[in-house]
Design a protein around this motif. Structure first.
Motif, PDB file in Angstrom:
ATOM      1  N   PHE A  71     -25.651  -1.663  15.423  1.00 33.39           N
ATOM      2  CA  PHE A  71     -25.608  -2.930  16.163  1.00 33.39           C
ATOM      3  C   PHE A  71     -24.680  -2.750  17.357  1.00 33.39           C
ATOM      4  N   PRO A  72     -25.200  -2.847  18.577  1.00 29.15           N
ATOM      5  CA  PRO A  72     -24.358  -2.635  19.760  1.00 29.15           C
ATOM      6  C   PRO A  72     -23.143  -3.563  19.758  1.00 29.15           C
ATOM      7  N   TRP A  74     -22.474  -6.814  24.787  1.00 28.09           N
ATOM      8  CA  TRP A  74     -23.574  -7.741  24.535  1.00 28.09           C
ATOM      9  C   TRP A  74     -24.126  -8.317  25.838  1.00 28.09           C
ATOM     10  N   GLY A  75     -23.252  -8.644  26.772  1.00 28.09           N
ATOM     11  CA  GLY A  75     -23.702  -9.186  28.052  1.00 28.09           C
ATOM     12  C   GLY A  75     -24.505  -8.172  28.852  1.00 28.09           C
ATOM     13  N   VAL A 132     -29.673   3.519  28.716  1.00 30.69           N
ATOM     14  CA  VAL A 132     -28.413   4.112  29.178  1.00 30.69           C
ATOM     15  C   VAL A 132     -27.222   3.304  28.663  1.00 30.69           C
ATOM     16  N   LEU A 133     -27.298   1.983  28.742  1.00 26.82           N
ATOM     17  CA  LEU A 133     -26.208   1.135  28.253  1.00 26.82           C
ATOM     18  C   LEU A 133     -26.018   1.285  26.746  1.00 26.82           C
ATOM     19  N   TYR A 134     -27.108   1.378  26.009  1.00 28.06           N
ATOM     20  CA  TYR A 134     -27.043   1.572  24.563  1.00 28.06           C
ATOM     21  C   TYR A 134     -26.329   2.880  24.235  1.00 28.06           C
ATOM     22  N   THR A 135     -26.702   3.947  24.940  1.00 30.49           N
ATOM     23  CA  THR A 135     -26.085   5.247  24.714  1.00 30.49           C
ATOM     24  C   THR A 135     -24.609   5.238  25.110  1.00 30.49           C
TER      25      THR A 135
END
Length: 186
Positions: A49-50, A67-68, A136-139
């Motif tokens: 979960f990010p 999250w944002g 990319v943000l997830y990684t």
């Protein structure tokens, strides 16, 4: 022979090798300071979960940023995808000879066929870029949680310091020599 003897003569005594030390009882090791599994746990939680890895690291203020950022990129992906499908559906209807949402009742067109094709291409590109940004943000948030967990275990007390200094060489008055000083006190 001279080189071997000179190297041995200038070598330091091993401070870790202590002879004659006996330990009575059990040695207990506390994992308060160094936990080797902490970075992998933080990365695992962020992958599930990010933002959860940031919460695990007790950096609560980073979770809303994650999250944002993820929510914004997902919003743009969904918006561009729905607009792409809208223009694609209108293009297919127009090719089939049916009336689409960009054709008025009198037969006049608000957007030409070329305009529909261009809109599809632009929206598809934007959709793909939004998906790439999401990945990319997830990684990055996984890597950030892992690196932060590593750095939390790093010793940052005042006994360890690094200070670049300019050292004047007396033989070269005009050209100062740059050097570094590394200080470790116990």
């Amino acid at each position: 022979m001279i080189c071997t003897v000179s190297i041995k003569a200038f070598s330091q005594k091993d401070s870790t090798a202590v002879k004659g030390v006996k330990v009575k009882g059990k040695i207990e090791v506390t994992d308060d300071f160094y936990n080797p599994l902490s970075p992998s746990k933080a990365a695992f939680y962020s992958a599930i979960f990010p933002g959860m890895g940031q919460i695990y690291n007790k950096k609560y203020w980073k979770a809303p940023i994650v999250w944002g950022a993820m929510g914004t990129s997902i919003y743009f992906y969904l918006d561009n995808n729905s607009e792409y499908k809208r223009f694609r559906r209108a293009f297919k209807q127009r090719k089939a000879g049916l009336q689409d949402e960009f054709t008025l009742d009198d037969g006049s067109q608000l957007i030409s066929e070329d305009g529909l094709v261009n809109a599809q291409n632009i929206l598809r590109q934007n959709r793909d870029l939004s998906l790439l940004a999401t990945i990319v943000l997830y990684t990055l948030q996984i890597v950030e949680a892992s690196v932060n967990a590593h750095l939390m275990q790093f010793n940052t007390n005042d006994n360890l310091s690094f200070k670049p200094v300019i050292i004047q060489d007396p033989s070269m008055v005009y050209a100062p020599t740059l050097g570094m000083s590394f200080k470790l006190t116990f």
